[in-house]
Scaffold this motif. Structure first.
Motif, PDB file in Angstrom:
ATOM      1  N   ALA A  58       0.832  -1.200   0.000  1.00  0.00           N
ATOM      2  CA  ALA A  58       0.000   0.000   0.000  1.00  0.00           C
ATOM      3  C   ALA A  58       0.866   1.250   0.000  1.00  0.00           C
ATOM      4  CB  ALA A  58      -0.914   0.004   1.214  1.00  0.00           C
ATOM      5  N   CYS A  59       0.302   2.308  -0.536  1.00  0.00           N
ATOM      6  CA  CYS A  59       0.880   3.647  -0.444  1.00  0.00           C
ATOM      7  C   CYS A  59      -0.195   4.467   0.269  1.00  0.00           C
ATOM      8  CB  CYS A  59       1.191   4.203  -1.826  1.00  0.00           C
ATOM      9  SG  CYS A  59       1.986   5.816  -1.790  1.00  0.00           S
ATOM     10  N   LEU A 105      -4.187   0.474  -1.994  1.00  0.00           N
ATOM     11  CA  LEU A 105      -3.513  -0.760  -2.396  1.00  0.00           C
ATOM     12  C   LEU A 105      -2.903  -0.526  -3.771  1.00  0.00           C
ATOM     13  CD1 LEU A 105      -2.927  -3.777  -1.818  1.00  0.00           C
ATOM     14  CD2 LEU A 105      -5.076  -4.288  -3.014  1.00  0.00           C
ATOM     15  N   ILE A 106      -1.575  -0.720  -3.877  1.00  0.00           N
ATOM     16  CA  ILE A 106      -0.904  -0.456  -5.159  1.00  0.00           C
ATOM     17  C   ILE A 106      -0.295  -1.700  -5.782  1.00  0.00           C
ATOM     18  CG2 ILE A 106      -0.437   1.953  -4.599  1.00  0.00           C
ATOM     19  CD1 ILE A 106       2.550   1.009  -4.153  1.00  0.00           C
ATOM     20  N   GLY A 107      -0.245  -2.806  -5.020  1.00  0.00           N
ATOM     21  CA  GLY A 107       0.347  -4.008  -5.582  1.00  0.00           C
ATOM     22  C   GLY A 107       0.010  -5.256  -4.787  1.00  0.00           C
ATOM     23  N   LEU A 143       0.223  -1.303  -9.720  1.00  0.00           N
ATOM     24  CA  LEU A 143      -0.260  -0.160 -10.493  1.00  0.00           C
ATOM     25  C   LEU A 143       0.925   0.575 -11.114  1.00  0.00           C
ATOM     26  CD1 LEU A 143      -2.945   1.336  -8.058  1.00  0.00           C
ATOM     27  CD2 LEU A 143      -3.294  -0.249  -9.969  1.00  0.00           C
ATOM     28  N   GLU A 144       0.705   1.153 -12.268  1.00  0.00           N
ATOM     29  CA  GLU A 144       1.754   1.909 -12.964  1.00  0.00           C
ATOM     30  C   GLU A 144       2.186   3.115 -12.121  1.00  0.00           C
ATOM     31  OE1 GLU A 144       3.264   1.298 -15.951  1.00  0.00           O
ATOM     32  OE2 GLU A 144       2.152  -0.574 -16.120  1.00  0.00           O
ATOM     33  N   ALA A 197       8.082  -0.930  -6.524  1.00  0.00           N
ATOM     34  CA  ALA A 197       7.003  -1.697  -5.899  1.00  0.00           C
ATOM     35  C   ALA A 197       7.119  -3.194  -6.225  1.00  0.00           C
ATOM     36  CB  ALA A 197       5.645  -1.155  -6.329  1.00  0.00           C
ATOM     37  N   CYS A 198       7.403  -3.518  -7.481  1.00  0.00           N
ATOM     38  CA  CYS A 198       7.536  -4.936  -7.860  1.00  0.00           C
ATOM     39  C   CYS A 198       8.695  -5.582  -7.112  1.00  0.00           C
ATOM     40  CB  CYS A 198       7.744  -5.074  -9.369  1.00  0.00           C
ATOM     41  SG  CYS A 198       6.314  -4.647 -10.363  1.00  0.00           S
TER      42      CYS A 198
END
Length: 144
Positions: A30-31, A35-37, A63-64, A69-70
């Motif tokens: 999360a950011c 939730l971003i990934g 998310l782009e 993040a990955c």
């Protein structure tokens, strides 16, 4: 995170695949409150890798626009797998994907698959191909 939340995120945001049905565990990133990934880890899909000591990142979706993040999710998946007693973690990327996040997280290339233009369908074992399913050759990555 809960399986249904991870599946919904993947089905909404993944570029070329749908959410897996089952898994061992899921990790969310999360950011703030967003939730971003998501990383989904389960038993290896290929039977020859399912030795009881290996897990597979079966889906990763971010998310782009979120740098690193990955890599954070791949590293967290490896830490969690080790803490659960597993000795090896694998994943696959499409041949057209550079694998930058995996390299940054310390993963190594161990091989390539064959392209599967018809998915996993064979005359001896009929299978329906998923709506979004990549058929190109893949690179196999490992962390141990």
């Amino acid at each position: 995170m809960e399986r249904k939340e991870a599946q919904a995120f993947i089905n909404m945001h993944h570029r070329h695949n749908v959410a897996p049905i089952g898994d061992k565990f899921r990790i969310g990133l999360a950011c703030g409150d967003e939730l971003i990934g998501v990383a989904v880890v389960g038993r290896p899909i290929a039977r020859h890798n399912d030795d009881g000591m290996t897990l597979e990142v079966i889906r990763l979706c971010v998310l782009e626009g979120y740098k690193d993040a990955c890599s954070k999710l791949y590293a967290a998946a490896w830490r969690a797998s080790k803490n659960l007693g597993f000795h090896r973690l694998i994943t696959y990327t499409l041949k057209s994907e550079p694998g930058t996040s995996l390299k940054a997280a310390g993963w190594k290339v161990i091989g390539e698959t064959q392209a599967r233009p018809k998915g996993w369908d064979t005359p001896s074992r009929r299978r329906k191909m998923a709506e979004r399913y990549p058929t190109e050759q893949k690179t196999i990555w490992e962390m141990c």
